[in-house]
Scaffold this motif. Structure first.
Motif, PDB file in Angstrom:
ATOM      1  N   ARG A 192       8.788   5.401  -5.615  1.00  0.00           N
ATOM      2  CA  ARG A 192       7.960   6.004  -6.665  1.00  0.00           C
ATOM      3  C   ARG A 192       7.290   4.921  -7.507  1.00  0.00           C
ATOM      4  NH1 ARG A 192       4.348   9.203  -8.236  1.00  0.00           N
ATOM      5  NH2 ARG A 192       4.633  10.323 -10.180  1.00  0.00           N
ATOM      6  N   ALA A 193       8.019   3.840  -7.776  1.00  0.00           N
ATOM      7  CA  ALA A 193       7.431   2.732  -8.526  1.00  0.00           C
ATOM      8  C   ALA A 193       6.259   2.130  -7.767  1.00  0.00           C
ATOM      9  CB  ALA A 193       8.490   1.665  -8.805  1.00  0.00           C
ATOM     10  N   ARG A 194       6.409   1.978  -6.462  1.00  0.00           N
ATOM     11  CA  ARG A 194       5.303   1.472  -5.638  1.00  0.00           C
ATOM     12  C   ARG A 194       4.084   2.387  -5.720  1.00  0.00           C
ATOM     13  NH1 ARG A 194       6.090  -2.509  -1.753  1.00  0.00           N
ATOM     14  NH2 ARG A 194       8.235  -3.270  -1.573  1.00  0.00           N
ATOM     15  N   GLU A 195       4.327   3.690  -5.672  1.00  0.00           N
ATOM     16  CA  GLU A 195       3.226   4.653  -5.753  1.00  0.00           C
ATOM     17  C   GLU A 195       2.491   4.538  -7.084  1.00  0.00           C
ATOM     18  OE1 GLU A 195       4.916   8.480  -5.156  1.00  0.00           O
ATOM     19  OE2 GLU A 195       5.519   8.100  -3.080  1.00  0.00           O
ATOM     20  N   LEU A 196       3.241   4.408  -8.166  1.00  0.00           N
ATOM     21  CA  LEU A 196       2.631   4.329  -9.493  1.00  0.00           C
ATOM     22  C   LEU A 196       1.865   3.028  -9.695  1.00  0.00           C
ATOM     23  CD1 LEU A 196       5.519   5.887 -11.610  1.00  0.00           C
ATOM     24  CD2 LEU A 196       3.269   6.890 -11.199  1.00  0.00           C
ATOM     25  N   LEU A 197       2.218   1.998  -8.944  1.00  0.00           N
ATOM     26  CA  LEU A 197       1.534   0.707  -9.060  1.00  0.00           C
ATOM     27  C   LEU A 197       0.464   0.521  -7.985  1.00  0.00           C
ATOM     28  CD1 LEU A 197       4.626  -1.553  -9.837  1.00  0.00           C
ATOM     29  CD2 LEU A 197       2.877  -0.763 -11.445  1.00  0.00           C
ATOM     30  N   GLU A 198       0.327   1.515  -7.118  1.00  0.00           N
ATOM     31  CA  GLU A 198      -0.651   1.415  -6.043  1.00  0.00           C
ATOM     32  C   GLU A 198      -2.056   1.286  -6.614  1.00  0.00           C
ATOM     33  OE1 GLU A 198      -1.898   3.867  -1.964  1.00  0.00           O
ATOM     34  OE2 GLU A 198      -0.284   4.588  -3.261  1.00  0.00           O
TER      35      GLU A 198
END
Length: 488
Positions: A192-198
């Motif tokens: 989820r963190a990766r998605e939010l920083l995408e």
């Protein structure tokens, strides 16, 4: 899921609105001084409705039918003044007043009559908290909420750049905390963190499972090794465009978050009533993730690293045990005398990694670390402990600006180190005397692992304000971002 945004004019605000609410200090709702906002009839009705409300110390609200469009009118009446330990924006009063105005269907239009443009951020965040994003209900309710800020003369005030993004980051962080722990285990949290920083210009690294032990991160590994989802250290790095390591005004800031996705207490198992709600134990990591997003979007002039320490404090054959001795990233050894004092083990590894491997010169950590924080500073103020007096003042000022209020606890290593004395290791992980400034001592344990590192350090314990009445608030996002943006 409700959406929240700003309108550019009263006309745009009122278009399609089913309910209109005016929020302001009690003195605003005076027949002679009330600004021209909604037309003669609705302005008069607003003033009359406000007469039925006693603002008290914390604000209050009332609603009525208009007999026209919008069909419903509400007022949020705030106290005219607050104490010096409260925010001048009266953010908490706005949150309480809006709690009585949030129910209903259709578009909700809100006019904020502010005393100062700088108050818009805190008040918008307060309103955002009244419309949480997560819902597990089969028929979830959503609503369009639109805001318009005006001064006491009715002139529209355009919010500062970044306000909308900060409100969104706060709400996203609260949604993460509200998500059930079986859905947001360490791996899912990292994803989820990766998605939010995408789409952002950041570099990401993950250290997962047994690699943690190989890299010397013994605290994170021990706490999370019994869980189905492996523990991990999630690191994201932002470097401003055109930055130079020789720039005198540029710092390397690290945001370290405690990300215990669920806390059973470990082998010192929490009792019934003590375990419910422990999905909130990653509130610090959610806050630092949100703050990092705000800083990247704002093109912060400092280098910023995000360090999320993720683990589930589960029990099983691989559980770490009372009497175990862990070797931490700092090289110091810790005798375990309480497996339910696990968050500080994660943070200790996280801040040491930030100082020694990332070479950050300024480190902030955030955590739902101690229940004693609520005894110390309550459910509105987070507790701050720092080794730098100037940094302490910067953090407190950022709290007043953002509405995420902070209050200092003592930083006194010579008084608190003794609480962690051990016969067989460098220290224990839990205090000997729980009546001796327990929250400040927990922060001291984290700082012990920065021994020998030349860094400025600020610790935020947000156990109370991050999770109120069984809902997450996203507390910490705005104050951490504001602190970093104002660093000298």
């Amino acid at each position: 899921m409700s959406s929240i945004g700003f309108a550019s004019s009263t006309k745009t605000l009122l278009k399609g609105a089913k309910t209109i609410a005016v929020v302001g200090a009690a003195a605003v709702f005076n027949k002679r001084r009330f600004p021209k906002l909604l037309g003669k009839k609705l302005d008069a009705l607003t003033v009359e409705l406000a007469k039925t409300v006693e603002a008290g110390d914390l604000g209050a609200s009332a609603t009525t039918l208009t007999g026209g469009e919008p069909a419903k009118l509400g007022v949020g009446v705030l106290p005219d003044s607050v104490s010096r330990y409260n925010a001048a924006s009266r953010a908490e009063c706005v949150r309480r007043a809006m709690g009585g105005l949030a129910a209903g269907k259709g578009k909700l239009a809100i006019i904020l009559v502010v005393d100062d443009p700088s108050h818009i951020l805190a008040q918008a965040i307060a309103i955002g908290r009244c419309f949480p994003q997560f819902s597990g209900k089969s028929k979830a309710k959503s609503r369009r909420v639109q805001l318009l800020a005006v001064d006491r003369k009715g002139a529209v005030i355009k919010p500062e750049s970044g306000v909308t993004g900060t409100v969104a980051a706060v709400r996203d962080s609260a949604e993460l905390v509200d998500t059930p722990p079986s859905e947001l285990h360490p791996e899912a949290f990292a994803n989820r963190a990766r998605e939010l920083l995408e789409g952002t210009d950041v570099e990401i690294e993950e250290i997962v499972g047994d690699e943690l032990a190989e890299r010397g991160l013994g605290g994170i590994h021990a706490v999370g090794r019994a869980a189905l989802s492996a523990p991990r250290l999630f690191v994201a790095s932002y470097t401003p465009a055109g930055s130079s390591e020789d720039a005198e005004d540029q710092r390397h800031v690290a945001l370290v978050g405690k990300g215990v996705t669920y806390d059973t207490g470990g082998l010192h198992l929490k009792p019934r009533g003590g375990m419910e709600g422990m999905k909130c134990d990653m509130g610090g990591a959610a806050a630092t993730l949100g703050a990092f997003r705000v800083l990247v979007a704002a093109r912060c002039r400092h280098r910023v690293s995000l360090v999320l320490c993720m683990a589930e404090n589960a029990i099983g054959p691989a559980s770490y045990k009372p009497d175990d001795i862990l070797t931490m990233h700092s090289g110091k050894t810790v005798e375990i005398n309480n497996t339910d004092a696990e968050g500080r083990l994660l943070l200790a590894d996280g801040v040491s990694f930030a100082a020694r491997e990332l070479e950050a010169d300024t480190i902030f950590d955030a955590a739902t670390l101690t229940g004693a924080q609520m005894i110390s500073t309550g459910v509105v103020h987070g507790a701050v402990v720092t080794n730098d007096a100037e940094l302490e003042q910067t953090m407190i000022a950022a709290g007043h600006h953002s509405g995420d209020l902070l209050h200092p606890l003592p930083f006194a290593p010579e008084l608190y180190k003794q609480e962690f004395s051990s016969q067989v290791a460098d220290m224990c992980n839990s205090v000997r005397n729980r009546m001796n400034a327990q929250s400040a001592c927990a922060a001291q344990f984290v700082y012990n692992h920065l021994d020998g590192a030349d860094v400025r350090w600020g610790h935020v314990d947000l156990a109370g304000p991050a999770f109120r009445k069984d809902r997450a608030t996203g507390f910490g996002v705005a104050v951490l971002a504001a602190t970093v943006l104002n660093l000298s």
